[in-house]
Scaffold this motif. Structure first.
Motif, short mmCIF file in Angstrom:
data_model
loop_
_atom_site.label_atom_id
_atom_site.label_comp_id
_atom_site.label_asym_id
_atom_site.label_seq_id
_atom_site.Cartn_x
_atom_site.Cartn_y
_atom_site.Cartn_z
N LYS A 235 0.85 -1.19 0.00
CA LYS A 235 0.00 0.00 0.00
C LYS A 235 0.89 1.24 0.00
N MET A 262 -2.38 4.51 11.57
CA MET A 262 -3.21 3.83 10.58
C MET A 262 -3.25 2.34 10.90
N TYR A 264 -4.25 -1.48 9.34
CA TYR A 264 -4.47 -2.23 8.11
C TYR A 264 -4.72 -3.69 8.43
N GLU A 270 -6.73 -0.37 4.33
CA GLU A 270 -6.80 0.50 5.51
C GLU A 270 -8.16 0.33 6.18
N SER A 273 -7.99 5.13 10.76
CA SER A 273 -6.83 5.99 10.98
C SER A 273 -7.19 7.09 11.97
#
Length: 388
Positions: A235, A262, A264, A270, A273
């Motif tokens: 990413k 963040m 994931y 994601e 965040s």
């Protein structure tokens, strides 16, 4: 005798009036909650503790004490029921009956220690040596030809190492619990900041990278499966500098950047965040159910906003603490914040708070597997049970 009876009747009336006043306040408070229920939100209640000022309790020290003979910048932590200490050229393991189990030389210029349920990893940042210990001895060691940038150990004893290597920008190595090499990934155009291992039987690695182009940098998160020879997923983060990664038991991992946190999944989607000011972060910890940040947006030197996030990066609890910030640690459902002279304990789900006066000399706080709070100074380690 009449005067005594008068004083007794007066005291009884005073206690009765006090009780009636408390009942009246409780009724008023509940009526207010009902009347204004649409205006009261979790966001309002979250800051309730910010204005509670309770006097610190005194710490009742137990018999669990370790005396340290090596004052200075000590790295230490709980390994199962024992206490690992890394200082200067030596690694030591103690019991809390103040018994020294063993001492082993490490000879590292910039030592760093990482502890898991399976072993204690010590490596030389910018150097070439890496060693893994348990409560009884050194298990295995490695020497690298090029400098070590970062290393991690998971709860199954697997170790990941980020190091320089000739002909490439960086390499990520993975070793099993016996020190056998099982995986290698290299990059020719990215700098690897860190790599964290999951606790899976066949772990994946969450790698933070930075690439520089035309004076700008771009961050990227890459997940590697250690049973395959290719990137599992990646990413691109854009103009974001990743600083730290950490894998969780639920298959997610968190990335700390210079201005945000963040979360994931292992497919690098994601999930959530949380953003904060670039200059605000003082400390960041993960563990249990929470991600916890100590922020200082107002630049008041001895004040920190402790922001507790759940894994969806939603604020569960926020409180301001005063005093020089020394350390933070979390167990499953509590956060422990050590400021100079005070240990603050928060239970976000129960909205409970306690603060305890401790010696100004304590610099670090840990939690043992049996729930003891462990405090470290340059001269000693103590372990205490604290009721919450």
């Amino acid at each position: 005798m009449t005067d005594n009876n008068h004083y007794i009747r007066t005291a009884k009336r005073f206690r009765m009036y006090k009780f009636i006043a408390l009942i009246a306040f409780a009724v008023f408070f509940m009526a207010g909650l009902v009347a204004f229920k649409d205006d009261i939100t979790a966001e309002n209640l979250k800051y309730l503790f910010k204005y509670i000022n309770t006097s610190p309790q005194e710490l009742e020290e137990s018999e669990y004490t370790i005396r340290l003979s090596a004052p200075g910048d000590v790295q230490a932590g709980m390994f199962r029921e024992d206490f690992a200490v890394l200082y200067g050229d030596s690694f030591s393991m103690y019991t809390f009956s103040d018994e020294l189990l063993y001492t082993q030389p490490v000879y590292m210029s910039y030592p760093k220690m990482v502890i898991s349920q399976k072993g204690v990893l010590c490596y030389d940042v910018g150097g070439s040596s890496l060693k893994v210990f348990n409560s009884f001895s050194q298990l295995w060691e490695l020497t690298f030809e090029y400098p070590i940038i970062h290393a991690d150990i998971n709860d199954n004893g697997y170790v990941s190492v980020v190091a320089s290597e000739q002909g490439v920008q960086a390499a990520v190595y993975v070793y099993d619990q016996n020190g056998n090499h099982i995986y290698k990934w290299t990059t020719s155009d990215k700098f690897v900041v860190c790599a964290s291992l999951s606790d899976d039987r066949i772990p994946y690695v969450a790698v933070c990278t930075v690439k520089s182009e035309n004076g700008d940098y771009s961050g990227e998160v890459i997940t590697l499966k250690t049973d395959e020879k290719s990137i599992f997923d990646s990413k691109k983060l854009g103009n974001v500098l990743p600083l730290q990664s950490g894998c969780s038991d639920d298959g997610t991992y968190s990335i700390l950047s210079e201005s945000s946190v963040m979360v994931y999944n292992r497919n690098t989607d994601e999930i959530s965040s949380y953003s904060f000011g670039r200059d605000a972060l003082r400390m960041y910890r993960t563990g249990g159910k929470y991600l916890t940040l100590a922020l200082n947006e107002n630049k008041i030197a001895n004040e920190s906003d402790i922001v507790v996030l759940n894994k969806a990066c939603k604020e569960e609890y926020t409180v301001t603490v005063s005093g020089r910030l020394m350390d933070m640690v979390m167990d499953e459902d509590k956060i422990y914040v050590l400021t100079m002279g005070t240990l603050h304990i928060f239970a976000p789900e129960r909205k409970e708070y306690k603060n305890i006066a401790v010696s100004d000399n304590f610099k670090r706080v840990y939690i043992s597997n049996t729930g003891q709070v462990v405090l470290l100074s340059e001269e000693r380690v103590i372990a205490v049970y604290i009721e919450m």
